[in-house]
Design an enzyme around this catalytic site. Structure first.
Site, PDB file in Angstrom:
ATOM      1  N   SER A 147      -6.699  -6.144  -8.638  1.00  0.00           N
ATOM      2  CA  SER A 147      -5.870  -6.935  -9.727  1.00  0.00           C
ATOM      3  C   SER A 147      -6.716  -6.562 -11.007  1.00  0.00           C
ATOM      4  O   SER A 147      -7.052  -5.688 -11.618  1.00  0.00           O
ATOM      5  CB  SER A 147      -5.690  -8.476  -9.590  1.00  0.00           C
ATOM      6  OG  SER A 147      -4.642  -8.949 -10.455  1.00  0.00           O
ATOM      7  N   ASP A 225       4.469  -8.077  -3.862  1.00  0.00           N
ATOM      8  CA  ASP A 225       3.640  -8.771  -4.737  1.00  0.00           C
ATOM      9  C   ASP A 225       4.563  -9.257  -6.228  1.00  0.00           C
ATOM     10  O   ASP A 225       4.805  -8.461  -6.758  1.00  0.00           O
ATOM     11  CB  ASP A 225       2.707  -7.905  -5.064  1.00  0.00           C
ATOM     12  CG  ASP A 225       1.568  -8.145  -6.244  1.00  0.00           C
ATOM     13  OD1 ASP A 225       1.883  -9.063  -6.799  1.00  0.00           O
ATOM     14  OD2 ASP A 225       0.598  -7.907  -6.106  1.00  0.00           O
ATOM     15  N   HIS A 262      -0.159 -10.445  -3.050  1.00  0.00           N
ATOM     16  CA  HIS A 262      -1.160 -10.097  -4.039  1.00  0.00           C
ATOM     17  C   HIS A 262      -2.457 -10.681  -3.442  1.00  0.00           C
ATOM     18  O   HIS A 262      -3.481 -10.741  -4.137  1.00  0.00           O
ATOM     19  CB  HIS A 262      -0.700 -10.611  -5.254  1.00  0.00           C
ATOM     20  CG  HIS A 262      -1.596 -10.184  -6.474  1.00  0.00           C
ATOM     21  ND1 HIS A 262      -1.560  -8.953  -6.953  1.00  0.00           N
ATOM     22  CD2 HIS A 262      -2.499 -10.647  -7.183  1.00  0.00           C
ATOM     23  CE1 HIS A 262      -2.451  -8.654  -7.965  1.00  0.00           C
ATOM     24  NE2 HIS A 262      -3.071  -9.914  -7.997  1.00  0.00           N
TER      25      HIS A 262
END
Lengths: 284, 284
Positions: A147, A225, A262
């Site tokens: 991320s 996600d 995620h």
């Protein structure tokens, strides 16, 4: 000088939870380092974590150490921001300030004396660890992240040709100058001049990358996600397109995987693929 | 009937976070179940967690699912106690009450209408899961656990001959009628008659075990685990001695491992060994 906060046995090696005083962040900084049980110089994976994470989240949940032990490399898990800088507003939101250093060197007040995570993770931290742990081979290091840390890994690789043998990312913020998280963080840390933002944006940096080392770049992205599918924070396709339009010789191996989210359940599911990607380049 | 609280993709399979109303605890109970991506009936590992844990700790940190996916078995992670029973005193200490059901059926007030984790994990939970998920093969199930859950696994195996194919434990409370944790929990849940405590004590139960199924029993114990070395809560040697003095045909394979502590870093380090122990008995 790092203080050893704890020394934990895992997978026949040792996990050290360390703390030192950073001159760049002007705060104490935590970092976890996993050493496999192996003599000689150790190749390294540098793992950059995402928003809100301390060094402990990935240490506990990524499962990287299992493979570090199996293949014989060290893993470094830095923190994601200074903590306790006591800057007004740094704890007001989960996606900015504490836990969200965004791997830049801030140029703006009141952040610039503390929020220098770019130079911290790519320079100071590595130089300081090299002084104290001479079995860590910083000439044989690769980088990956998740991320915000996936963006940090891509940007760090592209801005420092030759420093990292290879790079990969889980659900990276691939085009940060062009998404809400990037706008918020770059705007605060770097100011309103968007040309400064581009200096950290992988989708921009790849266009002018001139390093000799142009390995394939592995990316996994969960299709379920929400930050990808709904919020458009991640946009790995933008990075793929920019790479394909550039002179970069390696391929972006983008895997958009059905059903995955995620979380660390997503990361741990594909960490073995990422390790196998990197160990080729690390000579393991 | 289980409600699916979340369905998470991991290691090419699915992790379901479930909740149902238990008739034995008279509370809603959480349980996590990992299903590998495999057709047909699934062998099962039932993992009992230690003091304070919810189903999530081991789910996030044990890495059992990596091996469950690799070898093709399901994993069930129950909770460690009722939660929200609203009994006075249940939240006063970390090692009794909430998070510390101690895998007994309480006979004493005010616990006996809720704290029935023995029958819950070995009977009700399995019967209810079997109704809803017909690919879970409860005729081919083994059991393992950590600390309080290691004791729970050993006691559950020995009290239910034939139910479990094999058993193993990480740092089990091996002789609970003879240590502070056992005295506190058994005393409260079962009363002061110590003969009742022995009905749950593995070091006592092994002496009179009459089942046909007498597999080797794998135990790992960290030598740097303070609950072992300093507090004498665990005492796996007592279980080894009792087994050797008994007619039990299997061996207790006790590995006291230098340097390791009581944490999930210890568990994850040896989970592969435990999986390899069980899959033989599960026919994988």
């Amino acid at each position: 000088m790092f203080k050893v906060q704890s020394e934990i046995y895992q997978f026949n090696g040792k996990l050290l939870k360390l703390q030192h005083e950073s001159k760049l962040t002007n705060t104490p900084m935590d970092v976890n380092v996993y050493f496999p049980n192996k003599t000689g110089k150790l190749p390294i994976l540098l793992y950059l974590s995402g928003l809100t994470c301390t060094p402990n989240n990935a240490t506990e949940k990524s499962f990287l150490q299992y493979f570090a032990s199996k293949y014989g490399f060290a893993v470094i898990f830095p923190d994601t921001s200074p903590r306790g800088a006591n800057i007004q507003g740094e704890d007001d939101s989960w996606d900015f300030g504490t836990g969200a250093g965004f791997y830049v060197d801030a140029t703006e007040e009141p952040w610039k004396n503390h929020y220098n995570m770019y130079s911290y993770v790519h320079k100071e931290l590595q130089q300081e660890l090299a002084k104290q742990f001479d079995n860590l081979d910083f000439d044989n290091i690769s980088i990956l992240g998740h991320s915000m840390g996936g963006y940090g890994a891509l940007a760090g690789f592209l801005k420092n040709p030759g420093q990292y043998k290879s790079v990969s990312a889980f659900a990276p913020i691939s085009n940060p100058s062009n998404c809400p998280w990037g706008e918020k963080n770059f705007g605060n840390y770097l100011g309103s001049d968007k040309s400064k933002w581009l200096e950290y944006d992988p989708t921009h940096l790849i266009k002018s990358y001139k390093g000799d080392n142009q390995p394939d770049i592995l990316i996994h992205q969960g299709k379920a996600d929400g930050f990808y599918a709904k919020d458009h924070q991640l946009q790995p396709e933008n990075f793929v397109e920019a790479t394909e339009a550039s002179d970069y010789k390696g391929k972006v191996l983008l895997n958009v995987v059905e059903g995955y989210d995620h979380s660390y359940f997503f990361i741990s599911s594909f960490v073995e693929d990422h390790v196998k990607h990197h160990i080729k380049y690390l000579g393991l």
